[in-house]
Motif scaffolding. Structure first.
Motif, PDB file in Angstrom:
ATOM      1  N   ASP A  76       4.547   5.732   4.483  1.00 41.34           N
ATOM      2  CA  ASP A  76       4.758   4.550   5.335  1.00 41.34           C
ATOM      3  C   ASP A  76       4.569   4.863   6.815  1.00 41.34           C
ATOM      4  OD1 ASP A  76       7.028   6.013   5.744  1.00 41.34           O
ATOM      5  OD2 ASP A  76       8.429   4.356   5.433  1.00 41.34           O
ATOM      6  N   ALA A  77       3.973   6.030   7.102  1.00 41.26           N
ATOM      7  CA  ALA A  77       3.715   6.399   8.499  1.00 41.26           C
ATOM      8  C   ALA A  77       2.227   6.346   8.832  1.00 41.26           C
ATOM      9  CB  ALA A  77       4.248   7.804   8.774  1.00 41.26           C
ATOM     10  N   TYR A  78       1.375   6.161   7.814  1.00 40.51           N
ATOM     11  CA  TYR A  78      -0.073   6.136   8.047  1.00 40.51           C
ATOM     12  C   TYR A  78      -0.495   4.845   8.755  1.00 40.51           C
ATOM     13  CZ  TYR A  78      -0.763  10.045   4.768  1.00 40.51           C
ATOM     14  OH  TYR A  78      -0.757  11.272   4.150  1.00 40.51           O
ATOM     15  N   SER A  79      -1.533   4.962   9.580  1.00 41.68           N
ATOM     16  CA  SER A  79      -2.175   3.776  10.152  1.00 41.68           C
ATOM     17  C   SER A  79      -3.038   3.135   9.067  1.00 41.68           C
ATOM     18  CB  SER A  79      -3.047   4.164  11.342  1.00 41.68           C
ATOM     19  OG  SER A  79      -4.151   4.957  10.895  1.00 41.68           O
ATOM     20  N   LYS A  80      -3.585   1.970   9.366  1.00 40.61           N
ATOM     21  CA  LYS A  80      -4.447   1.274   8.407  1.00 40.61           C
ATOM     22  C   LYS A  80      -5.633   2.150   7.997  1.00 40.61           C
ATOM     23  CE  LYS A  80      -7.538  -2.757   8.084  1.00 40.61           C
ATOM     24  NZ  LYS A  80      -8.030  -3.981   8.761  1.00 40.61           N
ATOM     25  N   GLU A  81      -6.252   2.779   8.967  1.00 39.74           N
ATOM     26  CA  GLU A  81      -7.427   3.604   8.681  1.00 39.74           C
ATOM     27  C   GLU A  81      -7.034   4.845   7.896  1.00 39.74           C
ATOM     28  OE1 GLU A  81      -6.574   2.454  11.693  1.00 39.74           O
ATOM     29  OE2 GLU A  81      -8.063   0.819  11.776  1.00 39.74           O
ATOM     30  N   ALA A 123       0.808  -1.220   0.000  1.00 39.58           N
ATOM     31  CA  ALA A 123       0.000   0.000   0.000  1.00 39.58           C
ATOM     32  C   ALA A 123       0.842   1.271   0.000  1.00 39.58           C
ATOM     33  CB  ALA A 123      -0.944  -0.010   1.202  1.00 39.58           C
ATOM     34  N   ASP A 124       1.855   1.364   0.871  1.00 40.64           N
ATOM     35  CA  ASP A 124       2.614   2.611   0.971  1.00 40.64           C
ATOM     36  C   ASP A 124       3.401   2.890  -0.300  1.00 40.64           C
ATOM     37  OD1 ASP A 124       4.255   0.406   1.625  1.00 40.64           O
ATOM     38  OD2 ASP A 124       5.673   1.661   2.691  1.00 40.64           O
ATOM     39  N   LYS A 125       3.952   1.844  -0.929  1.00 41.58           N
ATOM     40  CA  LYS A 125       4.728   2.040  -2.155  1.00 41.58           C
ATOM     41  C   LYS A 125       3.810   2.405  -3.323  1.00 41.58           C
ATOM     42  CE  LYS A 125       8.584   1.370  -0.145  1.00 41.58           C
ATOM     43  NZ  LYS A 125       9.434   2.559   0.121  1.00 41.58           N
ATOM     44  N   LEU A 126       2.610   1.827  -3.365  1.00 38.31           N
ATOM     45  CA  LEU A 126       1.649   2.191  -4.397  1.00 38.31           C
ATOM     46  C   LEU A 126       1.249   3.654  -4.247  1.00 38.31           C
ATOM     47  CD1 LEU A 126      -0.164   1.427  -6.757  1.00 38.31           C
ATOM     48  CD2 LEU A 126      -1.836   0.524  -5.113  1.00 38.31           C
ATOM     49  N   LEU A 127       1.065   4.085  -3.000  1.00 35.66           N
ATOM     50  CA  LEU A 127       0.719   5.483  -2.744  1.00 35.66           C
ATOM     51  C   LEU A 127       1.851   6.407  -3.182  1.00 35.66           C
ATOM     52  CD1 LEU A 127      -1.093   7.674  -1.589  1.00 35.66           C
ATOM     53  CD2 LEU A 127      -0.214   7.133   0.698  1.00 35.66           C
ATOM     54  N   GLY A 135      -6.996  -1.165 -13.388  1.00 33.75           N
ATOM     55  CA  GLY A 135      -7.869  -0.062 -13.024  1.00 33.75           C
ATOM     56  C   GLY A 135      -9.006  -0.458 -12.105  1.00 33.75           C
ATOM     57  N   ASN A 136      -8.979  -1.690 -11.592  1.00 31.36           N
ATOM     58  CA  ASN A 136     -10.044  -2.160 -10.704  1.00 31.36           C
ATOM     59  C   ASN A 136      -9.924  -1.526  -9.321  1.00 31.36           C
ATOM     60  OD1 ASN A 136     -11.020  -3.882 -12.702  1.00 31.36           O
ATOM     61  ND2 ASN A 136      -9.673  -5.563 -12.068  1.00 31.36           N
ATOM     62  N   ALA A 137     -11.013  -1.568  -8.584  1.00 29.26           N
ATOM     63  CA  ALA A 137     -10.989  -1.082  -7.200  1.00 29.26           C
ATOM     64  C   ALA A 137     -10.104  -1.992  -6.356  1.00 29.26           C
ATOM     65  CB  ALA A 137     -12.410  -1.059  -6.641  1.00 29.26           C
ATOM     66  N   LEU A 138      -9.652  -1.443  -5.221  1.00 29.76           N
ATOM     67  CA  LEU A 138      -8.757  -2.179  -4.325  1.00 29.76           C
ATOM     68  C   LEU A 138      -9.477  -2.550  -3.038  1.00 29.76           C
ATOM     69  CD1 LEU A 138      -5.642   0.112  -4.822  1.00 29.76           C
ATOM     70  CD2 LEU A 138      -5.774  -2.274  -5.554  1.00 29.76           C
ATOM     71  N   THR A 139      -9.057  -3.641  -2.420  1.00 30.04           N
ATOM     72  CA  THR A 139      -9.581  -4.024  -1.110  1.00 30.04           C
ATOM     73  C   THR A 139      -8.994  -3.122  -0.038  1.00 30.04           C
ATOM     74  OG1 THR A 139      -7.787  -5.612  -0.763  1.00 30.04           O
ATOM     75  CG2 THR A 139      -9.802  -6.438  -1.824  1.00 30.04           C
ATOM     76  N   GLU A 140      -9.601  -3.154   1.132  1.00 27.69           N
ATOM     77  CA  GLU A 140      -9.055  -2.384   2.257  1.00 27.69           C
ATOM     78  C   GLU A 140      -7.685  -2.941   2.647  1.00 27.69           C
ATOM     79  OE1 GLU A 140     -11.375  -1.550   5.653  1.00 27.69           O
ATOM     80  OE2 GLU A 140     -13.248  -1.333   4.529  1.00 27.69           O
ATOM     81  N   PRO A 141      -6.778  -2.082   3.154  1.00 24.72           N
ATOM     82  CA  PRO A 141      -5.447  -2.557   3.553  1.00 24.72           C
ATOM     83  C   PRO A 141      -5.531  -3.619   4.635  1.00 24.72           C
ATOM     84  CG  PRO A 141      -5.540  -0.160   3.490  1.00 24.72           C
ATOM     85  CD  PRO A 141      -6.946  -0.642   3.355  1.00 24.72           C
ATOM     86  N   GLU A 142      -4.641  -4.591   4.563  1.00 21.80           N
ATOM     87  CA  GLU A 142      -4.538  -5.633   5.585  1.00 21.80           C
ATOM     88  C   GLU A 142      -3.070  -5.807   5.959  1.00 21.80           C
ATOM     89  OE1 GLU A 142      -4.766  -9.805   3.609  1.00 21.80           O
ATOM     90  OE2 GLU A 142      -6.033  -8.498   2.367  1.00 21.80           O
ATOM     91  N   PRO A 143      -2.760  -6.006   7.242  1.00 20.51           N
ATOM     92  CA  PRO A 143      -1.349  -6.180   7.632  1.00 20.51           C
ATOM     93  C   PRO A 143      -0.818  -7.528   7.163  1.00 20.51           C
ATOM     94  CG  PRO A 143      -2.791  -6.460   9.526  1.00 20.51           C
ATOM     95  CD  PRO A 143      -3.667  -6.035   8.393  1.00 20.51           C
ATOM     96  N   PHE A 144       0.415  -7.527   6.681  1.00 16.49           N
ATOM     97  CA  PHE A 144       1.067  -8.754   6.222  1.00 16.49           C
ATOM     98  C   PHE A 144       2.435  -8.839   6.892  1.00 16.49           C
ATOM     99  CE2 PHE A 144       4.035 -10.851   3.266  1.00 16.49           C
ATOM    100  CZ  PHE A 144       3.414 -12.094   3.134  1.00 16.49           C
ATOM    101  N   ASN A 145       2.631  -9.866   7.738  1.00 10.74           N
ATOM    102  CA  ASN A 145       3.907 -10.025   8.437  1.00 10.74           C
ATOM    103  C   ASN A 145       4.986 -10.463   7.455  1.00 10.74           C
ATOM    104  OD1 ASN A 145       6.080 -11.456  10.164  1.00 10.74           O
ATOM    105  ND2 ASN A 145       4.815 -10.388  11.668  1.00 10.74           N
ATOM    106  N   LEU A 146       6.138  -9.790   7.521  1.00  9.10           N
ATOM    107  CA  LEU A 146       7.192  -9.983   6.516  1.00  9.10           C
ATOM    108  C   LEU A 146       8.195 -11.078   6.871  1.00  9.10           C
ATOM    109  CD1 LEU A 146       7.972  -6.223   5.741  1.00  9.10           C
ATOM    110  CD2 LEU A 146       6.412  -7.759   4.547  1.00  9.10           C
ATOM    111  N   MET A 147       8.032 -11.756   7.989  1.00  7.33           N
ATOM    112  CA  MET A 147       9.019 -12.768   8.375  1.00  7.33           C
ATOM    113  C   MET A 147       8.741 -14.111   7.702  1.00  7.33           C
ATOM    114  SD  MET A 147      10.126 -12.125  12.310  1.00  7.33           S
ATOM    115  CE  MET A 147       8.546 -12.479  13.039  1.00  7.33           C
ATOM    116  N   PHE A 148       9.829 -14.848   7.420  1.00  9.01           N
ATOM    117  CA  PHE A 148       9.736 -16.200   6.888  1.00  9.01           C
ATOM    118  C   PHE A 148       9.713 -17.189   8.052  1.00  9.01           C
ATOM    119  CE2 PHE A 148      11.691 -14.157   3.149  1.00  9.01           C
ATOM    120  CZ  PHE A 148      10.961 -14.730   2.114  1.00  9.01           C
TER     121      PHE A 148
END
Length: 627
Positions: free
Chosen positions: A135-140, A102-106, A157-170
């Motif tokens: 990259d400082a915004y909250s989800k809302e 989300a932050d990089k798309l923004l 060009g489709n609509a996007l879903t609401e942001p969801e947290p994704f943990n980056l660890m393997f």
């Protein structure tokens, strides 16, 4: 369009063709976020790391450790990575297999808006502020921004879903049963914190001191991008442990006059430009929080410049208040201008004592530092009254004595906080560590925390050390260096040559190979005298710790010079017919293309002096006859 953008396609061709790096597992199609380093890229990266070691570990007299790549769950739970090491992910509503960070798309959307013609100064300021806070915004907050600008899925060009947290660890199961949960480490820092106690012992229990670690870290990036957003990263970090009440640095005066491009949070939020200011002035104005942080910022700048990154394209961006970790005092990201804009290549943060406190609590390990005072001091100490102790023992029954002792040993600041919480809410709950190693949630009432103040003479001061952390992404630094080193040599007048004469202007200290040896033509390479000169020079050069290669192909001498210039090799040594007579050779410098003639036996020592910076090419031109 910047020069970096103009050169990007040609540089990518050089990197691929000369195998600086390529997509990992490329013959199977590859997986995004993984790259293989080829011989010149690997040598360049090794030299950057060695320069980093010299600059920080050796010159600053730090210690270096190597910790494990796999860490057990409790470590990363305590550090906060299990709960908070996440980015926001958005999906294409009609194709949920297409997702975006989300932050990089923004940021990308704001970059496009900033390129629009006829935007007003107010709009430009607004877009810059939004981009800075991406990259400082909250989800809302980020979802509201997406709705405001009607941000949709790229391409479809489709609509996007609401942001969801994704943990980056393997995640990694440990052992045959897989019952022990582990993770590939997301940063090298935690390994240093886990071994702080033992490093302190090796430093004769003295503060301040620094501990470094270099190694791979792993992040399951939502949207990898080229060589700048990887899933397997080489990181170099320093944890500099300090006295929280004394963050002065003895060597700060040596760098105080260094002029840096700083981008404080206040100017970002106001939509203003960075400012050039000395680091000494920035610290005195409290723009930068303290001397130790300022010193490491300046040293980072000097490191970047020393490896060949252009000084005018380096800036330090301060984290915004909403972006900064709750425990941090101040954070600055060194950014380098590249073909894809300003690229964060490191982070320098005053992390306070968060990490050590977290691990001390979770592991039930005493990590406090005890400083012997030159003279005893009289201090006011707050402690529970005798009546409060009796009330605690009655209230907590079997565990009463243990809870009373825990309360009596609580540091003054924590006891004060507990008293204030009870006063405000009528009660307060704390996790109490019991002698048997277990923990119990205890709720304290006003009668349990009645305290009195006594004066005590103290010969030691006890506290948790603070930490200032410079953290470097070596892969991004390598990428930035390639872009800053690249240029195309102008074609000679009247030349019909179509091929671009690419050059990588690496400083000698980080160049992948220091010298190329070339026979003038095939007749020379067949002569026994050539083999003797070649063998003697290579043995002595390798004995001095430097790398050199040989190009004895059929190509013309000019073409061989050119193709080794694009590898960034700073010096070329040619063995010609004169060499067969008197053992002299020519030595050519990559950027000026000027040559001198000298005895072949002098070449190793001359190269050694040039590599260590004891002599410049001007010195060599003044010492030996030009060719």
């Amino acid at each position: 369009m910047t020069q970096f953008e103009k050169n990007r396609k040609d540089l990518e061709d050089v990197c691929r063709r000369r195998f600086f790096f390529r997509q990992g597992s490329e013959i199977y199609g590859g997986v995004a976020g993984f790259f293989s380093m080829g011989p010149p890229g690997c040598a360049l990266k090794t030299n950057i790391l060695q320069r980093w070691r010299n600059h920080f570990v050796i010159e600053e007299q730090m210690m270096e450790i190597e910790d494990t790549h796999i860490m057990p769950y409790p470590v990363l739970k305590a550090s906060g990575h299990v709960d908070r090491f996440s980015d926001f992910l958005v999906r294409d509503e009609k194709d949920e297999k297409r997702f975006f960070r989300a932050d990089k798309l923004l940021e990308d959307v704001m970059d496009e808006k900033l390129k629009e013609k006829d935007i007003t100064s107010e709009q430009k300021k607004e877009y810059n502020v939004v981009r800075s806070q991406a990259d400082a915004y909250s989800k809302e907050e980020i979802w509201e921004v997406f709705k405001k600008y009607n941000i949709r899925a790229p391409e479809s060009g489709n609509a996007l879903t609401e942001p969801e947290p994704f943990n980056l660890m393997f995640p990694v199961p440990i052992g045959p049963s897989g019952m022990i949960q582990g993770y590939l480490r997301p940063e090298t820092a935690q390994g240093i914190f886990l071994n702080y106690k033992f490093c302190l012992e090796q430093n004769a229990n003295r503060l301040p001191f620094g501990v470094a670690q270099i190694g791979k870290v792993y992040r399951n990036e939502i949207a990898p991008r080229g060589f700048t957003r990887l899933r397997e990263i080489t990181q170099a970090e320093v944890e500099y442990f300090v006295k929280p009440h004394a963050k002065e640095h003895p060597k700060f005066k040596n760098v105080a006059a260094e002029q840096l491009m700083l981008f404080p949070s206040s100017r970002q939020l106001a939509g203003e430009s960075p400012i050039k200011i000395s680091i000494g002035e920035a610290v005195s104005q409290k723009m930068v929080d303290n001397e130790t942080l300022g010193y490491l910022i300046a040293r980072t700048y000097l490191f970047f410049v020393s490896i060949g990154i252009k000084a005018d394209h380096i800036r330090f961006r301060q984290h915004l208040p909403t972006e900064m970790a709750h425990y941090a005092n101040d954070c600055w990201d060194p950014e380098v201008e590249t073909s894809i804009g300003w690229l964060e290549c490191a982070g320098i943060a005053d992390r306070a004592c968060f990490d050590l406190n977290a691990h001390a609590t979770a592991a039930k390990c005493d990590l406090l530092y005890r400083e012997a005072l030159d003279e005893p001091i009289i201090v006011d100490v707050m402690m529970p009254t005798k009546a409060a102790g009796i009330a605690v023992m009655k209230a907590f029954k079997k565990q009463g004595r243990a809870v009373k002792e825990w309360l009596e040993q609580l540091p003054t600041d924590q006891l004060t906080c507990l008293v204030e919480d009870v006063k405000k809410d009528g009660k307060a709950t704390r996790t109490v560590n019991l002698p048997d190693g277990s923990q119990e949630e205890c709720t304290f009432l006003p009668e349990h925390v009645v305290c009195e103040t006594k004066q005590e003479k103290q010969a030691t001061r006890t506290y948790m050390p603070g930490v200032v952390e410079p953290s470097f992404g070596i892969d991004r630094i390598l990428f930035a260096l390639l872009e800053h080193a690249y240029y195309a040599r102008p074609k000679e007048a009247g030349s019909e040559e179509k091929q671009i004469r690419s050059v990588l202007r690496f400083p000698v200290s980080v160049a992948p190979y220091k010298m190329i040896i070339l026979p003038q033509d095939q007749r020379i390479s067949r002569d026994p005298k050539y083999q003797e000169i070649l063998r003697t020079m290579r043995n002595r050069i390798s004995g001095l710790g430097h790398t050199c290669t040989v190009d004895d192909s059929n190509a013309t001498l000019g073409k061989r010079y050119s193709r080794n210039d694009e590898l960034g090799i700073p010096f070329g040594c040619t063995i010609d017919f004169t060499s067969l007579e008197d053992s002299s050779v020519t030595l050519r410098e990559r950027d000026t293309m000027k040559q001198v003639r000298l005895a072949s036996t002098d070449v190793p020592s001359v190269l050694h002096e040039l590599c260590w910076g004891r002599k410049t090419w001007e010195d060599i031109l003044n010492t030996y006859p030009s060719q």
